[in-house]
Design a protein around this motif. Structure first.
Motif, short mmCIF file in Angstrom:
data_model
loop_
_atom_site.label_atom_id
_atom_site.label_comp_id
_atom_site.label_asym_id
_atom_site.label_seq_id
_atom_site.Cartn_x
_atom_site.Cartn_y
_atom_site.Cartn_z
N MET A 179 0.85 -1.20 0.00
CA MET A 179 0.00 0.00 0.00
C MET A 179 0.88 1.24 0.00
N ASN A 180 0.64 2.18 -0.94
CA ASN A 180 1.43 3.40 -0.96
C ASN A 180 0.75 4.50 -0.13
N ARG A 181 1.40 5.66 -0.06
CA ARG A 181 0.91 6.75 0.79
C ARG A 181 -0.47 7.23 0.35
N ILE A 182 -0.69 7.39 -0.96
CA ILE A 182 -1.98 7.88 -1.45
C ILE A 182 -3.09 6.90 -1.11
N GLN A 183 -2.85 5.61 -1.31
CA GLN A 183 -3.86 4.60 -0.98
C GLN A 183 -4.17 4.60 0.51
N ALA A 184 -3.12 4.73 1.33
CA ALA A 184 -3.34 4.78 2.78
C ALA A 184 -4.17 5.99 3.17
N LEU B 45 -6.35 7.65 1.27
CA LEU B 45 -7.73 7.45 0.82
C LEU B 45 -8.47 6.51 1.77
N LEU B 46 -7.78 5.48 2.24
CA LEU B 46 -8.41 4.58 3.21
C LEU B 46 -8.74 5.32 4.49
N LEU B 47 -7.89 6.25 4.91
CA LEU B 47 -8.15 7.04 6.11
C LEU B 47 -9.39 7.92 5.93
N VAL B 48 -9.62 8.42 4.73
CA VAL B 48 -10.83 9.22 4.47
C VAL B 48 -12.08 8.35 4.62
N GLN C 217 -2.28 3.12 8.94
CA GLN C 217 -1.26 3.90 9.62
C GLN C 217 0.12 3.24 9.60
N ARG C 218 0.21 2.05 9.04
CA ARG C 218 1.53 1.47 8.79
C ARG C 218 2.22 2.22 7.66
N TYR C 219 1.44 2.93 6.83
CA TYR C 219 1.99 3.57 5.64
C TYR C 219 1.78 5.09 5.63
N ALA C 220 1.16 5.63 6.67
CA ALA C 220 0.90 7.07 6.73
C ALA C 220 1.54 7.66 7.98
N HIS C 221 2.07 8.86 7.86
CA HIS C 221 2.64 9.55 9.01
C HIS C 221 1.54 9.86 10.01
N ALA C 222 1.83 9.69 11.29
CA ALA C 222 0.81 9.86 12.33
C ALA C 222 0.17 11.25 12.29
N ALA C 223 0.98 12.29 12.12
CA ALA C 223 0.44 13.65 12.10
C ALA C 223 -0.48 13.86 10.90
N ASP C 224 -0.07 13.37 9.73
CA ASP C 224 -0.92 13.46 8.55
C ASP C 224 -2.21 12.68 8.77
N ALA C 225 -2.09 11.49 9.34
CA ALA C 225 -3.27 10.65 9.58
C ALA C 225 -4.26 11.35 10.51
N ALA C 226 -3.75 12.03 11.52
CA ALA C 226 -4.63 12.72 12.47
C ALA C 226 -5.46 13.78 11.76
N ILE C 227 -4.83 14.54 10.86
CA ILE C 227 -5.55 15.60 10.16
C ILE C 227 -6.58 15.00 9.20
N VAL D 17 -10.01 22.47 4.59
CA VAL D 17 -8.84 23.04 3.92
C VAL D 17 -7.55 22.46 4.49
N SER D 18 -7.48 22.32 5.80
CA SER D 18 -6.27 21.78 6.41
C SER D 18 -6.05 20.34 6.00
N MET D 19 -7.14 19.57 5.88
CA MET D 19 -7.03 18.18 5.46
C MET D 19 -6.47 18.08 4.04
N VAL D 20 -6.93 18.94 3.14
CA VAL D 20 -6.44 18.94 1.76
C VAL D 20 -5.00 19.43 1.69
N ALA D 21 -4.70 20.50 2.43
CA ALA D 21 -3.37 21.10 2.36
C ALA D 21 -2.29 20.15 2.83
N VAL D 22 -2.57 19.39 3.89
CA VAL D 22 -1.54 18.51 4.42
C VAL D 22 -1.23 17.37 3.47
N GLN D 23 -2.13 17.12 2.52
CA GLN D 23 -1.86 16.11 1.50
C GLN D 23 -1.16 16.70 0.28
N VAL D 24 -1.56 17.91 -0.10
CA VAL D 24 -1.04 18.50 -1.34
C VAL D 24 0.35 19.11 -1.15
#
Length: 304
Positions: free
Chosen positions: A1-6, A8-11, A236-246, A280-287
């Protein structure tokens, strides 16, 4: 699983959790918060049990069985899950679905702060304004309107600390153990059994009350716990914890939407502004973290 897939799963996980706030609120008309927490996490444990058993057999065949230290870590995750879920559920009794959804997002700014203080993890710079935007969004919903915080709101706000520590550690532990289903099952059992024991001792309950709360129990047990919390461990095995939280904080957007459609909750202009800030914060932390990579790829010399 890559970062983008992880991500999307979090969403998707956030969508499920947001919808569960309605069911959690409805269940409180019939049974107590600890009884509800215990039963729904035990239902979730039953959902993930077959997958954990298969995983356990594979790990044992490879000589990678979990150690006592691993089991202790899983127990600790279960304790954090119990504290977060129980305090949130108690708070839901005395606040609205929308408020509970947004105030739960207070764990978002705690994750990067605790990650730096405890683990010396320094996230991308965009996480800090993104986390602050989530905090301001939660304040706009519940604090800026009346400058008063109710008892239920305080319980939900307090649950932010164990939620934050759980988000920070769950992916880290699951990745090191390479056993996400075992981690999920273990934490569900610890949370479910302790909460149910507490509920049986201190909360009134009978078969009719449990039967009346059957639909919220099944929905939150299967979807919110069995599916979403297990998927969180995997993602969360593939996503940074701070990004995942947002990203997971978008559950508050979904909670507000489901509360509007199903329970008649309404947002005023400050609440809508809070929604916008979190989105906006959720989108920004990804882009934003991807811009440097995209710029480098664009400027890289191309073969002719």
């Amino acid at each position: 699983m890559n970062r983008i897939q992880a991500n999307l799963l979090l969403v998707v996980i956030a969508l499920i959790w947001g919808s569960a706030f309605v069911a959690q609120s409805q269940a409180m008309a019939h049974i107590g918060p600890m009884m509800f927490t215990g039963l729904r996490f035990l239902i979730g444990a039953l959902v993930v049990l077959p997958f954990a058993a298969a995983e356990w057999r594979r790990q044992s065949a490879k000589g990678h069985a979990l150690t006592r230290r691993d089991l202790a870590k899983i127990g600790g995750l279960g304790g954090l899950l119990l504290l977060g879920a129980a305090m949130q559920q108690i708070g839901i009794i005395n606040t609205t679905v929308t408020n509970a959804g947004f105030l739960t997002a207070l764990y978002v700014p705690l994750v990067p702060v605790l990650g730096y203080l405890l683990l010396r993890q320094l996230p991308h710079w965009s996480v800090w304004p993104g986390a602050l935007a989530c905090l301001v969004g939660a304040f706009l919903l519940s604090g800026a309107r009346t400058l008063q915080i109710g008892v239920g709101d305080l319980w939900v706000m307090t649950s932010a600390l164990p939620w934050a520590i759980h988000v920070l550690l769950v992916g880290r532990f699951a990745d090191r153990m390479a056993a996400p289903f075992a981690v999920a099952l273990g934490q569900f059992l610890v949370c479910g059994l302790v909460a149910l024991a507490w509920g049986l001792m201190f909360e009134p309950a009978n078969r009719e009350a449990v039967r009346a709360a059957a639909w919220p129990l099944v929905y939150t047990g299967v979807m919110s716990v069995g599916v979403a919390f297990t998927a969180q461990v995997v993602a969360q095995r593939y996503a940074h914890a701070a990004d995942a939280a947002i990203i997971l904080s978008s559950e508050t957007l979904f909670a507000a939407g489901f509360g509007f459609v199903l329970m008649g909750d309404r947002l005023n202009s400050s609440g809508l502004a809070g929604c916008a800030l979190i989105f906006v914060s959720m989108v920004a932390v990804q882009v934003l973290p991807s811009l440097n990579t995209m710029r480098s790829n664009w400027n890289a010399p191309r073969e002719r």
